[in-house]
Each structure stands twice: as C-alpha cells, then as structure tokens.
Scaffold this motif. Structure first.
Motif, PDB file in Angstrom:
ATOM      1  N   UNK A   1     -11.245  -1.700   4.610  1.00 30.03           N
ATOM      2  CA  UNK A   1     -11.352  -3.069   5.095  1.00 30.03           C
ATOM      3  C   UNK A   1     -11.408  -4.063   3.946  1.00 30.03           C
ATOM      4  N   UNK A   2     -12.190  -3.740   2.914  1.00 29.11           N
ATOM      5  CA  UNK A   2     -12.301  -4.640   1.764  1.00 29.11           C
ATOM      6  C   UNK A   2     -10.966  -4.747   1.028  1.00 29.11           C
ATOM      7  N   UNK A   3     -10.275  -3.632   0.874  1.00 29.17           N
ATOM      8  CA  UNK A   3      -8.989  -3.654   0.175  1.00 29.17           C
ATOM      9  C   UNK A   3      -7.979  -4.485   0.956  1.00 29.17           C
ATOM     10  N   UNK A   4      -7.938  -4.316   2.266  1.00 29.05           N
ATOM     11  CA  UNK A   4      -6.994  -5.078   3.079  1.00 29.05           C
ATOM     12  C   UNK A   4      -7.308  -6.567   3.047  1.00 29.05           C
ATOM     13  N   UNK A   5      -8.595  -6.901   3.132  1.00 29.70           N
ATOM     14  CA  UNK A   5      -8.981  -8.308   3.174  1.00 29.70           C
ATOM     15  C   UNK A   5      -8.848  -8.986   1.812  1.00 29.70           C
ATOM     16  N   UNK A   6      -9.211  -8.288   0.750  1.00 31.09           N
ATOM     17  CA  UNK A   6      -9.233  -8.902  -0.580  1.00 31.09           C
ATOM     18  C   UNK A   6      -7.892  -8.794  -1.305  1.00 31.09           C
ATOM     19  N   UNK A   7      -7.191  -7.670  -1.127  1.00 32.03           N
ATOM     20  CA  UNK A   7      -5.933  -7.459  -1.848  1.00 32.03           C
ATOM     21  C   UNK A   7      -4.702  -7.680  -0.973  1.00 32.03           C
ATOM     22  N   UNK A   8      -4.896  -7.652   0.330  1.00 36.75           N
ATOM     23  CA  UNK A   8      -3.761  -7.842   1.223  1.00 36.75           C
ATOM     24  C   UNK A   8      -2.827  -6.645   1.297  1.00 36.75           C
ATOM     25  N   UNK A   9      -3.334  -5.444   0.997  1.00 38.89           N
ATOM     26  CA  UNK A   9      -2.516  -4.229   1.061  1.00 38.89           C
ATOM     27  C   UNK A   9      -3.246  -3.172   1.864  1.00 38.89           C
ATOM     28  N   UNK A  10      -2.485  -2.217   2.382  1.00 41.28           N
ATOM     29  CA  UNK A  10      -3.057  -1.083   3.106  1.00 41.28           C
ATOM     30  C   UNK A  10      -3.044   0.119   2.168  1.00 41.28           C
ATOM     31  N   UNK A  11      -4.206   0.574   1.710  1.00 36.61           N
ATOM     32  CA  UNK A  11      -4.231   1.681   0.749  1.00 36.61           C
ATOM     33  C   UNK A  11      -3.691   2.984   1.309  1.00 36.61           C
ATOM     34  N   UNK A  12      -3.604   3.085   2.646  1.00 36.25           N
ATOM     35  CA  UNK A  12      -3.112   4.312   3.281  1.00 36.25           C
ATOM     36  C   UNK A  12      -1.623   4.254   3.599  1.00 36.25           C
ATOM     37  N   UNK A  13      -0.977   3.151   3.261  1.00 41.69           N
ATOM     38  CA  UNK A  13       0.434   2.986   3.632  1.00 41.69           C
ATOM     39  C   UNK A  13       1.214   2.382   2.469  1.00 41.69           C
ATOM     40  N   UNK A  14       1.253   3.114   1.360  1.00 36.16           N
ATOM     41  CA  UNK A  14       1.987   2.663   0.189  1.00 36.16           C
ATOM     42  C   UNK A  14       3.379   3.297   0.169  1.00 36.16           C
ATOM     43  N   UNK A  15       4.404   2.544  -0.252  1.00 38.38           N
ATOM     44  CA  UNK A  15       5.775   3.079  -0.256  1.00 38.38           C
ATOM     45  C   UNK A  15       5.937   4.214  -1.256  1.00 38.38           C
ATOM     46  N   UNK A  16       6.855   5.105  -0.953  1.00 40.64           N
ATOM     47  CA  UNK A  16       7.140   6.238  -1.832  1.00 40.64           C
ATOM     48  C   UNK A  16       8.119   5.823  -2.933  1.00 40.64           C
ATOM     49  N   UNK A  17       7.767   6.047  -4.212  1.00 43.54           N
ATOM     50  CA  UNK A  17       8.712   5.709  -5.277  1.00 43.54           C
ATOM     51  C   UNK A  17       9.981   6.539  -5.214  1.00 43.54           C
ATOM     52  N   UNK A  18       9.873   7.790  -4.763  1.00 49.26           N
ATOM     53  CA  UNK A  18      11.052   8.641  -4.663  1.00 49.26           C
ATOM     54  C   UNK A  18      11.995   8.154  -3.553  1.00 49.26           C
ATOM     55  N   UNK A  19      11.419   7.740  -2.424  1.00 52.48           N
ATOM     56  CA  UNK A  19      12.249   7.210  -1.335  1.00 52.48           C
ATOM     57  C   UNK A  19      12.947   5.934  -1.773  1.00 52.48           C
ATOM     58  N   UNK A  20      12.219   5.074  -2.480  1.00 51.57           N
ATOM     59  CA  UNK A  20      12.804   3.816  -2.949  1.00 51.57           C
ATOM     60  C   UNK A  20      13.916   4.081  -3.961  1.00 51.57           C
ATOM     61  N   UNK A  21      13.671   5.014  -4.895  1.00 46.16           N
ATOM     62  CA  UNK A  21      14.667   5.315  -5.924  1.00 46.16           C
ATOM     63  C   UNK A  21      15.923   5.929  -5.316  1.00 46.16           C
ATOM     64  N   UNK A  22      15.742   6.896  -4.438  1.00 48.49           N
ATOM     65  CA  UNK A  22      16.886   7.561  -3.808  1.00 48.49           C
ATOM     66  C   UNK A  22      17.702   6.582  -2.971  1.00 48.49           C
ATOM     67  N   UNK A  23      17.000   5.773  -2.185  1.00 48.43           N
ATOM     68  CA  UNK A  23      17.676   4.791  -1.342  1.00 48.43           C
ATOM     69  C   UNK A  23      18.471   3.800  -2.180  1.00 48.43           C
TER      70      UNK A  23
END
Length: 238
Positions: free
Chosen positions: A135-157
């Motif tokens: 909750x603190x990470x979402x509210x303070x940083x604006x990101x979901x720590x459990x839903x980060x993009x995969x660098x391998x998926x991004x690179x391959x795509x």
C-alpha cells in the motif's frame, strides 16, 4: 449481453502496465521510420539497389539488436530502482511503523477521505506488514511492486517488432524490384497501417493515427533523401 458492471468484468481495461505492448509498438514504429529514412538517404545518394539492400539489412540487424538490448537494460534498471525503493520503504515501516501509518492516512485525507476513516484504514493496514508495504509503495511511488514488466519480454518484443518494421521497406528490393519510389511507397503504407493499428489501443480515429505516423515517417524520409542527394552529388555519385 449482461448487466454486469464494467468494473466487475474481466478485460475491462487494456493492459497499460508496460509489459510487451509498449516495446512492440515502439519497436515496429522505430524499425519502419529508421529503415525508410535509411533507404531514402542512400537511395538519394544514387547508390545501386544492391547497396541499398545491404545498407537496409545492416540497419535492420543493428537496429534490432540495439533496440532489444536497450529495452532490456531500460526495463531491468527501472525494476531494480523500484526494488531498491521497496527495500527502503520496508526499512522505514520496520523502524517507524506509527509515523508511516500517519503518513498513509494523511495522503488519503488529502485525496478526500474523512480523517477518522483514513486513520482506521491505515491502522488496519499496518497490522499486515506485507499489505502495508504494498500500500505504501503504491501510494508513495505510484507503482505496483507485484506487477513489474519483464525485461526479457520487453527485449524480445522490441527486437522482433523492430525487425518486422525494418523489413517492410526492404521487401520490394528483396522481391526483385529496383525502384526506390516503390520501396518508399511500401514503407509509407506500412507506416499508415501501423499507426492505424496503434489507434485501436488509444481510442484515436484509425485514419488519424495512420496519417500522423505517415507524416512523421515521411518527414524523416524527405530529410534523409535530400541529405543523401546532396552528399551524393558532392561526392560524384549522382
């Protein structure tokens, strides 16, 4: 059709978390614009069709590798930065749980939640350390720590879609044509179609998205063609 509220239906919203779609779109557009401009530049310089194919192929391979490595590094660095901030927030919660709970409540109050309710919810959240951290990470940083993009998926795509985009203006030459105008026309058609497809994810009119991308790529092609023609004439190639 049912009357189920939109908020309760699956796939109500598009995936905007970054995953593969952003690098795919960026890769395809970049591949198209880069190789169209590259082919226009060397073609304007008066080189042979064989040299254009060689140049375009080199641009495809080099650009795809660069895009893939760049996306991997970018996404992994961003994930590592998020992980570092999450670790920092975890330490703050362990050392100053009451102060962090007050901070969370104050953020909710600033958004319009009644003060008493905000404090009650913050106190309830505080009892679960992992929930409090998320909750603190979402509210303070604006990101979901459990839903980060995969660098391998991004690179391959990015790698694959850049390659596809860069291949489009090369196709006429690979199929035996020798006309620069035809190659640029095919590339222009690819730009328009890519822009139209992207508009599907943005609620923009398909013709507007296609035209915008065509104008952007066309401007790059005109600029490099004129530069190539100028250099070719000065160097005795024209």
């Amino acid at each position: 059709m049912t009357d189920t509220p939109a908020a309760l239906r699956e796939a109500h919203h598009a995936d905007v978390s970054g995953g593969w779609l952003r690098p795919a779109v960026f890769g395809a557009m970049d591949g198209l614009v880069t190789n169209i401009a590259l082919i226009a530049g060397v073609g304007g310089g008066g080189v042979s069709p064989r040299s254009i194919v060689l140049t375009g192929t080199a641009g495809l391979v080099a650009g795809a590798i660069s895009m893939g490595l760049g996306e991997y590094t970018s996404v992994r660095s961003a994930n590592e930065q998020v992980a570092a901030e999450v670790a920092k927030e975890r330490r703050e919660l362990e050392r100053h749980p009451e102060a962090e709970a007050r901070e969370l409540a104050e953020m909710w109050v600033a958004r319009g939640l009644p003060a008493d309710l905000a404090r009650q919810v913050a106190a309830a959240v505080r009892r679960d350390p992992e929930l409090a951290l998320r909750m603190h990470v979402r509210e303070e940083l604006g990101v979901d720590p459990d839903d980060q993009p995969s660098p391998w998926a991004a690179a391959t795509s990015s790698f694959l879609f850049f390659s596809v985009g860069a291949l489009v203006p090369l196709l006429p030459y690979l199929l035996g044509a020798t006309s620069l105008a035809l190659a640029l026309a095919v590339g222009g058609l690819g730009l328009f179609l890519a822009g139209a497809v992207v508009s599907r994810f943005t609620n923009r009119a398909w013709w507007s998205g296609g035209l915008r991308q065509l104008l952007v790529g066309g401007a790059a092609a005109v600029a490099t063609y004129l530069i190539g023609m100028l250099i070719g004439v000065q160097g005795g190639l024209g």
